[in-house]
Design a protein around this motif. Structure first.
Motif, PDB file in Angstrom:
ATOM      1  N   THR A 169       0.848  -1.195   0.000  1.00  0.00           N
ATOM      2  CA  THR A 169       0.000   0.000   0.000  1.00  0.00           C
ATOM      3  C   THR A 169       0.876   1.234   0.000  1.00  0.00           C
ATOM      4  O   THR A 169       1.771   1.378   0.830  1.00  0.00           O
ATOM      5  CB  THR A 169      -0.914   0.024   1.242  1.00  0.00           C
ATOM      6  N   GLN A 170       0.617   2.110  -0.942  1.00  0.00           N
ATOM      7  CA  GLN A 170       1.422   3.326  -1.075  1.00  0.00           C
ATOM      8  C   GLN A 170       1.149   4.304   0.058  1.00  0.00           C
ATOM      9  O   GLN A 170       0.003   4.589   0.399  1.00  0.00           O
ATOM     10  CB  GLN A 170       1.096   3.995  -2.415  1.00  0.00           C
ATOM     11  N   LEU A 171       2.223   4.833   0.640  1.00  0.00           N
ATOM     12  CA  LEU A 171       2.140   5.928   1.597  1.00  0.00           C
ATOM     13  C   LEU A 171       2.789   7.146   0.975  1.00  0.00           C
ATOM     14  O   LEU A 171       3.832   7.050   0.336  1.00  0.00           O
ATOM     15  CB  LEU A 171       2.857   5.581   2.911  1.00  0.00           C
ATOM     16  N   THR A 172       2.202   8.307   1.151  1.00  0.00           N
ATOM     17  CA  THR A 172       2.717   9.526   0.532  1.00  0.00           C
ATOM     18  C   THR A 172       3.231  10.477   1.589  1.00  0.00           C
ATOM     19  O   THR A 172       2.580  10.714   2.614  1.00  0.00           O
ATOM     20  CB  THR A 172       1.616  10.222  -0.297  1.00  0.00           C
ATOM     21  N   ASN A 173       4.389  11.027   1.338  1.00  0.00           N
ATOM     22  CA  ASN A 173       4.931  12.089   2.174  1.00  0.00           C
ATOM     23  C   ASN A 173       4.144  13.363   1.871  1.00  0.00           C
ATOM     24  O   ASN A 173       4.261  13.946   0.791  1.00  0.00           O
ATOM     25  CB  ASN A 173       6.424  12.284   1.865  1.00  0.00           C
ATOM     26  N   THR A 174       3.312  13.791   2.806  1.00  0.00           N
ATOM     27  CA  THR A 174       2.412  14.910   2.535  1.00  0.00           C
ATOM     28  C   THR A 174       3.147  16.220   2.314  1.00  0.00           C
ATOM     29  O   THR A 174       2.654  17.106   1.624  1.00  0.00           O
ATOM     30  CB  THR A 174       1.418  15.086   3.699  1.00  0.00           C
ATOM     31  N   GLU A 175       4.327  16.371   2.905  1.00  0.00           N
ATOM     32  CA  GLU A 175       5.080  17.621   2.716  1.00  0.00           C
ATOM     33  C   GLU A 175       5.712  17.668   1.337  1.00  0.00           C
ATOM     34  O   GLU A 175       5.692  18.674   0.642  1.00  0.00           O
ATOM     35  CB  GLU A 175       6.156  17.764   3.797  1.00  0.00           C
ATOM     36  N   GLU A 176       6.316  16.533   0.916  1.00  0.00           N
ATOM     37  CA  GLU A 176       7.019  16.517  -0.362  1.00  0.00           C
ATOM     38  C   GLU A 176       6.144  16.000  -1.500  1.00  0.00           C
ATOM     39  O   GLU A 176       6.550  16.021  -2.661  1.00  0.00           O
ATOM     40  CB  GLU A 176       8.271  15.662  -0.244  1.00  0.00           C
ATOM     41  N   LYS A 177       4.943  15.509  -1.162  1.00  0.00           N
ATOM     42  CA  LYS A 177       3.999  15.015  -2.158  1.00  0.00           C
ATOM     43  C   LYS A 177       4.611  13.916  -3.035  1.00  0.00           C
ATOM     44  O   LYS A 177       4.457  13.890  -4.250  1.00  0.00           O
ATOM     45  CB  LYS A 177       3.485  16.175  -3.050  1.00  0.00           C
ATOM     46  N   GLU A 178       5.352  13.031  -2.425  1.00  0.00           N
ATOM     47  CA  GLU A 178       5.916  11.933  -3.182  1.00  0.00           C
ATOM     48  C   GLU A 178       5.887  10.667  -2.330  1.00  0.00           C
ATOM     49  O   GLU A 178       5.719  10.724  -1.112  1.00  0.00           O
ATOM     50  CB  GLU A 178       7.357  12.225  -3.598  1.00  0.00           C
ATOM     51  N   MET A 179       6.013   9.526  -2.983  1.00  0.00           N
ATOM     52  CA  MET A 179       6.025   8.259  -2.272  1.00  0.00           C
ATOM     53  C   MET A 179       7.307   8.142  -1.466  1.00  0.00           C
ATOM     54  O   MET A 179       8.395   8.318  -1.997  1.00  0.00           O
ATOM     55  CB  MET A 179       5.920   7.089  -3.250  1.00  0.00           C
ATOM     56  N   SER A 180       7.171   7.899  -0.178  1.00  0.00           N
ATOM     57  CA  SER A 180       8.354   7.756   0.664  1.00  0.00           C
ATOM     58  C   SER A 180       8.411   6.406   1.367  1.00  0.00           C
ATOM     59  O   SER A 180       9.481   5.888   1.635  1.00  0.00           O
ATOM     60  CB  SER A 180       8.386   8.871   1.715  1.00  0.00           C
ATOM     61  N   GLU A 181       7.234   5.829   1.663  1.00  0.00           N
ATOM     62  CA  GLU A 181       7.168   4.547   2.343  1.00  0.00           C
ATOM     63  C   GLU A 181       6.016   3.728   1.773  1.00  0.00           C
ATOM     64  O   GLU A 181       5.148   4.250   1.079  1.00  0.00           O
ATOM     65  CB  GLU A 181       6.927   4.736   3.850  1.00  0.00           C
ATOM     66  N   ALA A 182       6.049   2.452   2.094  1.00  0.00           N
ATOM     67  CA  ALA A 182       4.931   1.572   1.742  1.00  0.00           C
ATOM     68  C   ALA A 182       4.583   0.729   2.957  1.00  0.00           C
ATOM     69  O   ALA A 182       5.464   0.301   3.708  1.00  0.00           O
ATOM     70  CB  ALA A 182       5.288   0.673   0.564  1.00  0.00           C
ATOM     71  N   ASP A 183       3.295   0.520   3.169  1.00  0.00           N
ATOM     72  CA  ASP A 183       2.834  -0.466   4.136  1.00  0.00           C
ATOM     73  C   ASP A 183       2.824  -1.821   3.447  1.00  0.00           C
ATOM     74  O   ASP A 183       2.319  -1.951   2.315  1.00  0.00           O
ATOM     75  CB  ASP A 183       1.421  -0.128   4.623  1.00  0.00           C
ATOM     76  N   ILE A 184       3.371  -2.818   4.116  1.00  0.00           N
ATOM     77  CA  ILE A 184       3.463  -4.154   3.530  1.00  0.00           C
ATOM     78  C   ILE A 184       2.812  -5.154   4.470  1.00  0.00           C
ATOM     79  O   ILE A 184       3.082  -5.154   5.677  1.00  0.00           O
ATOM     80  CB  ILE A 184       4.937  -4.537   3.275  1.00  0.00           C
ATOM     81  N   LEU A 185       1.945  -5.975   3.921  1.00  0.00           N
ATOM     82  CA  LEU A 185       1.308  -7.048   4.677  1.00  0.00           C
ATOM     83  C   LEU A 185       1.691  -8.362   4.021  1.00  0.00           C
ATOM     84  O   LEU A 185       1.472  -8.557   2.828  1.00  0.00           O
ATOM     85  CB  LEU A 185      -0.208  -6.889   4.679  1.00  0.00           C
ATOM     86  N   MET A 186       2.292  -9.255   4.798  1.00  0.00           N
ATOM     87  CA  MET A 186       2.659 -10.586   4.314  1.00  0.00           C
ATOM     88  C   MET A 186       1.772 -11.614   5.012  1.00  0.00           C
ATOM     89  O   MET A 186       1.728 -11.666   6.240  1.00  0.00           O
ATOM     90  CB  MET A 186       4.125 -10.895   4.632  1.00  0.00           C
TER      91      MET A 186
ATOM     92  N   ALA B 216       2.752  -7.492   9.451  1.00  0.00           N
ATOM     93  CA  ALA B 216       2.544  -6.189   8.824  1.00  0.00           C
ATOM     94  C   ALA B 216       3.649  -5.241   9.278  1.00  0.00           C
ATOM     95  O   ALA B 216       4.029  -5.223  10.446  1.00  0.00           O
ATOM     96  CB  ALA B 216       1.173  -5.625   9.202  1.00  0.00           C
ATOM     97  N   PHE B 217       4.161  -4.444   8.339  1.00  0.00           N
ATOM     98  CA  PHE B 217       5.234  -3.497   8.655  1.00  0.00           C
ATOM     99  C   PHE B 217       5.302  -2.446   7.557  1.00  0.00           C
ATOM    100  O   PHE B 217       4.655  -2.574   6.509  1.00  0.00           O
ATOM    101  CB  PHE B 217       6.577  -4.218   8.794  1.00  0.00           C
ATOM    102  N   SER B 218       6.077  -1.411   7.794  1.00  0.00           N
ATOM    103  CA  SER B 218       6.313  -0.366   6.792  1.00  0.00           C
ATOM    104  C   SER B 218       7.772  -0.405   6.377  1.00  0.00           C
ATOM    105  O   SER B 218       8.654  -0.769   7.159  1.00  0.00           O
ATOM    106  CB  SER B 218       5.985   1.020   7.348  1.00  0.00           C
ATOM    107  N   ALA B 219       8.047  -0.018   5.128  1.00  0.00           N
ATOM    108  CA  ALA B 219       9.419   0.012   4.625  1.00  0.00           C
ATOM    109  C   ALA B 219       9.594   1.222   3.720  1.00  0.00           C
ATOM    110  O   ALA B 219       8.663   1.630   3.020  1.00  0.00           O
ATOM    111  CB  ALA B 219       9.738  -1.264   3.863  1.00  0.00           C
ATOM    112  N   GLU B 220      10.780   1.794   3.760  1.00  0.00           N
ATOM    113  CA  GLU B 220      11.100   2.900   2.866  1.00  0.00           C
ATOM    114  C   GLU B 220      11.426   2.353   1.475  1.00  0.00           C
ATOM    115  O   GLU B 220      11.886   1.219   1.330  1.00  0.00           O
ATOM    116  CB  GLU B 220      12.297   3.689   3.398  1.00  0.00           C
ATOM    117  N   TYR B 221      11.203   3.176   0.454  1.00  0.00           N
ATOM    118  CA  TYR B 221      11.538   2.761  -0.898  1.00  0.00           C
ATOM    119  C   TYR B 221      13.042   2.577  -1.008  1.00  0.00           C
ATOM    120  O   TYR B 221      13.820   3.418  -0.558  1.00  0.00           O
ATOM    121  CB  TYR B 221      11.020   3.780  -1.917  1.00  0.00           C
TER     122      TYR B 221
END
Length: 300
Positions: free
Chosen positions: A221-238, A279-284
């Motif tokens: 699942t895409q997470l967006t950096n609201t300040e920079e308006k770009e993808m910075s992290e993703a939520d990952i469910l395994m 479930a965890f989050s990871a940076e691109y």
């Protein structure tokens, strides 16, 4: 070397014809000799690695570019999906060779090839991974070690998934849509409430599972950096789910390892579990490993 295994490659008319093409516009005698020997070294290593079942891409190597070889002392060979090796010519009776600044980085290995006086044969002696400027022949690691090292890298590359690319519509071969693996009743609504990319892959854990097939289901699942308006992290469910049956076997384990190989998350199934998940989050750009294991069988 601990084991004196070597491999001799016949330098055919084709090898010398290719070397002649590489030097046809070179006037300086020293440069001509350098490029000619480099070309024969690349031919020798390419011949050997292909014979051993490794996938090479010689056409993508700088050593095949007439301009690049004139500007640098370069004898690289590209291996599909994993990177480049440097093919280092060694003259007859020499017991060492030099690594130039042009190629001192970004190589998987530096492979020594020693020629006969007639240049009719090239003998592959061994390799080093992180060389000094001068490498002694007796410091080389063996060809057995080279094949194990490169084969491991190739296997890891083939099994690697770039989850960030999933959000751009690029999904590696082997991952299926979950609708192709499970019925809607099996999936429920857990995966359907967010804008995500979901894929599954059936896992073969052998006879240990007593004919129960399981799949690794991954949701990104895409997470967006609201300040920079770009993808910075993703939520990952395994998730690990059974296929065609309701319950997982007890003590099937799911683990996440970080880039250093340390286990950072793990869970295991209990009797009656329909699935297990982490479930965890990871940076691109961040790397991690997923391990699914049952008894002695492990898939990474």
């Amino acid at each position: 070397m601990n084991h004196p295994l070597i491999f001799t490659v016949p330098l055919s008319y084709e090898a010398h014809e290719n070397a002649e093409r590489c030097v046809e516009s070179i006037k300086n005698p020293d440069k001509l000799k350098q490029v000619y020997l480099n070309s024969l070294a690349v031919y020798s290593v390419n011949y050997y690695l292909q014979l051993m079942g490794l996938e090479t891409e010689i056409e993508k190597s700088y050593s095949q570019d007439p301009i690049a070889v004139q500007l640098s002392n370069i004898a690289d060979l590209s291996l599909k999906n994993i990177g480049k090796v440097e093919c280092c010519p060694v003259l007859p009776d020499e017991n060492k060779f030099n690594i130039t600044a042009d190629v001192s980085e970004n190589r998987l290995a530096y492979i020594a090839v020693q020629f006969t006086e007639s240049l009719k044969q090239g003998t592959i002696l061994g390799y080093v991974e992180n060389p000094l400027a001068t490498v002694e022949i007796n410091q080389l690691q063996t060809l057995e070690d080279l094949l194990l090292y490169l084969s491991t890298l190739e296997i890891e590359a083939k099994s690697e998934s770039k989850l960030g690319k999933w959000l751009e519509g690029i999904v590696e071969e082997g991952w299926q849509r979950v609708e192709e693996l499970f019925t809607p009743q099996q999936l429920g609504l857990a995966f359907m409430n967010e804008v995500s990319v979901i894929r599954g892959q059936e896992l073969d854990l052998g006879i240990q599972l007593n004919q129960v097939s399981v799949a690794l289901v991954t949701k990104v699942t895409q997470l967006t950096n609201t300040e920079e308006k770009e993808m910075s992290e993703a939520d990952i469910l395994m998730q690990v789910r059974p296929i065609s049956v309701l319950n997982l076997p007890s003590e099937l384990m799911l683990q996440i390892k970080d880039s250093s190989g340390e286990i950072v998350l793990e869970t295991s199934s209990r009797e009656g579990d329909n699935w297990i998940q982490l479930a965890f989050s990871a940076e691109y750009g961040e790397s991690f490993q997923v391990l699914v294991s049952y008894e002695d069988a492990v898939i990474t």
